[in-house]
Design a protein around this motif. Structure first.
Motif, PDB file in Angstrom:
ATOM      1  N   TYR A  78      -1.345   6.529   5.119  1.00  0.00           N
ATOM      2  CA  TYR A  78      -2.272   5.395   5.189  1.00  0.00           C
ATOM      3  C   TYR A  78      -1.354   4.630   6.101  1.00  0.00           C
ATOM      4  CZ  TYR A  78      -4.800   1.687   3.121  1.00  0.00           C
ATOM      5  OH  TYR A  78      -5.759   0.426   3.037  1.00  0.00           O
ATOM      6  N   ASN A 110     -18.807   4.851   5.152  1.00  0.00           N
ATOM      7  CA  ASN A 110     -18.722   5.933   4.116  1.00  0.00           C
ATOM      8  C   ASN A 110     -19.876   7.031   4.652  1.00  0.00           C
ATOM      9  OD1 ASN A 110     -17.334   4.330   2.369  1.00  0.00           O
ATOM     10  ND2 ASN A 110     -19.297   3.791   1.322  1.00  0.00           N
ATOM     11  N   ILE A 158       0.483   4.925  -6.175  1.00  0.00           N
ATOM     12  CA  ILE A 158      -0.408   3.934  -6.193  1.00  0.00           C
ATOM     13  C   ILE A 158      -0.532   3.533  -7.617  1.00  0.00           C
ATOM     14  CG2 ILE A 158      -3.055   3.124  -6.277  1.00  0.00           C
ATOM     15  CD1 ILE A 158      -3.419   5.072  -3.663  1.00  0.00           C
ATOM     16  N   PHE A 177       0.906  -1.297   0.086  1.00  0.00           N
ATOM     17  CA  PHE A 177       0.000  -0.055   0.097  1.00  0.00           C
ATOM     18  C   PHE A 177       1.061   0.950  -0.062  1.00  0.00           C
ATOM     19  CE2 PHE A 177      -2.673  -3.362   1.655  1.00  0.00           C
ATOM     20  CZ  PHE A 177      -3.643  -3.077   0.919  1.00  0.00           C
ATOM     21  N   ALA A 178       0.293   2.433  -0.645  1.00  0.00           N
ATOM     22  CA  ALA A 178       0.938   3.458  -0.806  1.00  0.00           C
ATOM     23  C   ALA A 178       0.854   4.720   0.204  1.00  0.00           C
ATOM     24  CB  ALA A 178       1.005   3.936  -2.292  1.00  0.00           C
ATOM     25  N   PRO A 191     -15.859   6.386  -0.498  1.00  0.00           N
ATOM     26  CA  PRO A 191     -15.621   4.956  -0.982  1.00  0.00           C
ATOM     27  C   PRO A 191     -14.230   5.047  -1.536  1.00  0.00           C
ATOM     28  CG  PRO A 191     -17.742   5.801  -1.626  1.00  0.00           C
ATOM     29  CD  PRO A 191     -17.072   7.152  -0.862  1.00  0.00           C
ATOM     30  N   GLY A 192     -13.623   3.722  -1.531  1.00  0.00           N
ATOM     31  CA  GLY A 192     -12.359   3.218  -2.092  1.00  0.00           C
ATOM     32  C   GLY A 192     -11.215   4.026  -1.565  1.00  0.00           C
ATOM     33  N   THR A 193     -11.146   4.434  -0.426  1.00  0.00           N
ATOM     34  CA  THR A 193      -9.736   5.226   0.066  1.00  0.00           C
ATOM     35  C   THR A 193      -9.136   4.161   0.992  1.00  0.00           C
ATOM     36  OG1 THR A 193     -11.351   5.898   1.887  1.00  0.00           O
ATOM     37  CG2 THR A 193     -10.533   7.591   0.282  1.00  0.00           C
ATOM     38  N   GLY A 194      -9.705   2.957   1.119  1.00  0.00           N
ATOM     39  CA  GLY A 194      -8.852   1.682   1.414  1.00  0.00           C
ATOM     40  C   GLY A 194      -9.045   1.308   3.042  1.00  0.00           C
ATOM     41  N   LYS A 195     -10.380   1.511   3.492  1.00  0.00           N
ATOM     42  CA  LYS A 195     -10.580   1.148   4.873  1.00  0.00           C
ATOM     43  C   LYS A 195     -10.767  -0.291   5.022  1.00  0.00           C
ATOM     44  CE  LYS A 195     -14.586   3.809   4.348  1.00  0.00           C
ATOM     45  NZ  LYS A 195     -14.459   4.139   3.002  1.00  0.00           N
ATOM     46  N   THR A 196     -11.421  -0.926   4.231  1.00  0.00           N
ATOM     47  CA  THR A 196     -11.547  -2.328   4.322  1.00  0.00           C
ATOM     48  C   THR A 196     -10.162  -3.339   4.193  1.00  0.00           C
ATOM     49  OG1 THR A 196     -13.775  -2.208   3.660  1.00  0.00           O
ATOM     50  CG2 THR A 196     -12.847  -4.432   3.750  1.00  0.00           C
ATOM     51  N   SER A 197      -9.567  -2.477   3.127  1.00  0.00           N
ATOM     52  CA  SER A 197      -8.241  -3.079   2.923  1.00  0.00           C
ATOM     53  C   SER A 197      -7.255  -3.230   4.040  1.00  0.00           C
ATOM     54  CB  SER A 197      -7.406  -2.581   1.663  1.00  0.00           C
ATOM     55  OG  SER A 197      -8.319  -2.454   0.580  1.00  0.00           O
ATOM     56  N   ALA A 218      -8.168   5.470  -4.090  1.00  0.00           N
ATOM     57  CA  ALA A 218      -7.109   4.501  -4.570  1.00  0.00           C
ATOM     58  C   ALA A 218      -8.057   3.782  -5.733  1.00  0.00           C
ATOM     59  CB  ALA A 218      -6.785   3.586  -3.669  1.00  0.00           C
ATOM     60  N   ARG A 219      -9.150   3.651  -5.642  1.00  0.00           N
ATOM     61  CA  ARG A 219     -10.093   2.799  -6.499  1.00  0.00           C
ATOM     62  C   ARG A 219     -10.383   3.760  -7.703  1.00  0.00           C
ATOM     63  NH1 ARG A 219     -15.251   1.558  -3.532  1.00  0.00           N
ATOM     64  NH2 ARG A 219     -14.037  -0.139  -2.758  1.00  0.00           N
TER      65      ARG A 219
HETATM   66  N1  LIG Z   1      -3.095   3.200   0.055  1.00  0.00           N
HETATM   67  C1  LIG Z   1      -3.450   2.494  -0.835  1.00  0.00           C
HETATM   68  N2  LIG Z   1      -2.155   1.918  -1.903  1.00  0.00           N
HETATM   69  C2  LIG Z   1      -2.702   1.294  -2.707  1.00  0.00           C
HETATM   70  N3  LIG Z   1      -3.718   0.680  -3.093  1.00  0.00           N
HETATM   71  C3  LIG Z   1      -4.895   0.890  -2.237  1.00  0.00           C
HETATM   72  C4  LIG Z   1      -4.665   1.991  -1.061  1.00  0.00           C
HETATM   73  N4  LIG Z   1      -5.738   2.119  -0.447  1.00  0.00           N
HETATM   74  C5  LIG Z   1      -6.796   1.407  -1.091  1.00  0.00           C
HETATM   75  N5  LIG Z   1      -6.234   0.508  -2.265  1.00  0.00           N
HETATM   76  C6  LIG Z   1      -6.883  -0.134  -2.952  1.00  0.00           C
HETATM   77  O1  LIG Z   1      -8.054   0.495  -3.433  1.00  0.00           O
HETATM   78  C7  LIG Z   1      -9.029  -0.489  -3.461  1.00  0.00           C
HETATM   79  C8  LIG Z   1     -10.203   0.045  -2.781  1.00  0.00           C
HETATM   80  O2  LIG Z   1      -9.742  -0.288  -1.251  1.00  0.00           O
HETATM   81  P1  LIG Z   1     -11.083  -0.715  -0.021  1.00  0.00           P
HETATM   82  O3  LIG Z   1     -12.167  -1.697  -0.701  1.00  0.00           O
HETATM   83  O4  LIG Z   1     -10.097  -0.977   1.038  1.00  0.00           O
HETATM   84  O5  LIG Z   1     -11.754   0.991   0.092  1.00  0.00           O
HETATM   85  P2  LIG Z   1     -12.814   1.225   1.047  1.00  0.00           P
HETATM   86  O6  LIG Z   1     -12.348   2.507   1.828  1.00  0.00           O
HETATM   87  O7  LIG Z   1     -13.162  -0.002   1.930  1.00  0.00           O
HETATM   88  O8  LIG Z   1     -14.048   1.231   0.178  1.00  0.00           O
HETATM   89  P3  LIG Z   1     -15.595   1.293   0.468  1.00  0.00           P
HETATM   90  O9  LIG Z   1     -15.994   2.394   1.403  1.00  0.00           O
HETATM   91  O10 LIG Z   1     -16.346   1.367  -0.908  1.00  0.00           O
HETATM   92  O11 LIG Z   1     -15.925  -0.056   1.065  1.00  0.00           O
HETATM   93  C9  LIG Z   1      -8.472  -1.833  -3.201  1.00  0.00           C
HETATM   94  O12 LIG Z   1      -8.546  -2.468  -4.477  1.00  0.00           O
HETATM   95  C10 LIG Z   1      -7.472  -1.498  -2.479  1.00  0.00           C
HETATM   96  O13 LIG Z   1      -6.257  -2.574  -2.480  1.00  0.00           O
END
Ligand SMILES: Nc1ncnc2c1ncn2[C@@H]1O[C@H](COP(=O)(O)OP(=O)(O)OP(=O)(O)O)[C@@H](O)[C@H]1O
Ligand SMILES: [Mg+2]
Length: 252
Positions: free
Chosen positions: A34, A173, A202, A29-30, A66-72, A231-232
């Protein structure tokens, strides 16, 4: 619970942390911000598990677009804990795991989640994903009484939580929809939209993985009138270039 209903309830999704794929390793992750959040979460759980802190921080409420990497990040933290402690599990809970058609069933399901953590030997991280859809704010109009009952059970279980063996990660979110009683019990962390440097980092990594020319992607990102916020979104741009590359591919 009758046998017929029990059969309808799907089993909890429990993942042994050592089996979390390498894709979720924090090194992949970048972003400085983060990594900072990762460190705080990991060290909190690591310390509380190692030192047997029973009444520590219950866990973290990750909120942001959304997509900012919370679940990851929850996966990355659980994966890292699995490297330090044997028998560490990640239990995944979303609205579909909790919402039940019959009165009283949701509460039972919540108790079951916490019991599962308690009964397992070893350590557990409970991930409540998109928590606003499970636990709605009480202040809202039209809140149903069953919802209040369900939230109360959840808060009671949280208050009783033994933090020397279990940690919570909740994501959302919709921070403003999350019940204040939950916000107060957790440590909230905001995931902000990306800065340019992180967006490019990223993109670069993803380009490398897919054999896409980074320069072209960089050019596109830098020329955008509004930067990709997550990130998404960056991923989507890289994939577009990847598809273009595949369309040009000569098959021999
Ligand atoms: N800092 C990061 N560096 C690289 N890739 C990232 C990073 N943060 C997120 N990603 C990638 O972005 C995608 C979305 O991440 P994730 O599903 O964790 O986001 P989320 O915040 O949980 O989204 P949502 O709110 O829609 O559930 C994933 O493919 C993840 O690997
Ligand atoms: Mg998510």
């Amino acid at each position: 619970m009758s046998r017929r209903i029990r059969q309808l309830v799907k089993p909890l999704r429990v993942i042994e942390t050592r089996e979390i794929p390498e894709d979720y390793d924090i090194t992949r992750f970048a972003g400085e911000e983060y990594k900072k959040i990762f460190n705080l979460m990991f060290k909190t759980f690591y310390y509380q598990f190692r030192e047997g802190v029973k009444r520590g921080i219950k866990g973290f409420l990750l909120h942001g677009e959304p997509g900012t990497g919370k679940t990851s990040l929850a996966y990355a933290v659980a994966r890292e804990l699995g490297k330090k402690f044997r028998d560490t599990y990640l239990i995944l809970i979303d609205a579909s795991d909790i919402a039940r058609p019959l009165y009283g069933e949701s509460e039972m399901r919540i108790v079951e989640v916490f019991e599962e953590a308690k009964e397992r030997a070893g350590y557990t991280v409970l991930l409540f994903d998109d928590v606003e859809s499970i636990f709605m704010s009480r202040g809202r109009e039209r809140i149903e009484s069953w919802h209040i009952a369900q939230d109360n059970v959840f808060f009671h279980m949280l208050d009783e939580l033994d933090t020397s063996r279990t940690g919570i990660v909740a994501t959302t979110n919709w921070f403003e929809l999350v019940d204040k009683a939950l916000v107060d019990r957790m440590y909230p962390i905001e995931f902000r939209p990306l800065d340019l440097e992180t967006a490019l980092a990223i993109a670069e990594r993803r380009c490398m993985e897919l054999g896409v020319r980074f320069e072209k992607v960089k050019e596109e990102i830098c020329s955008m009138s509004s930067l990709p916020r997550s990130a998404r979104e960056v991923e989507r741009i890289v994939i577009k270039h990847y598809i273009e590359k595949l369309e040009r591919l000569e098959v021999s």
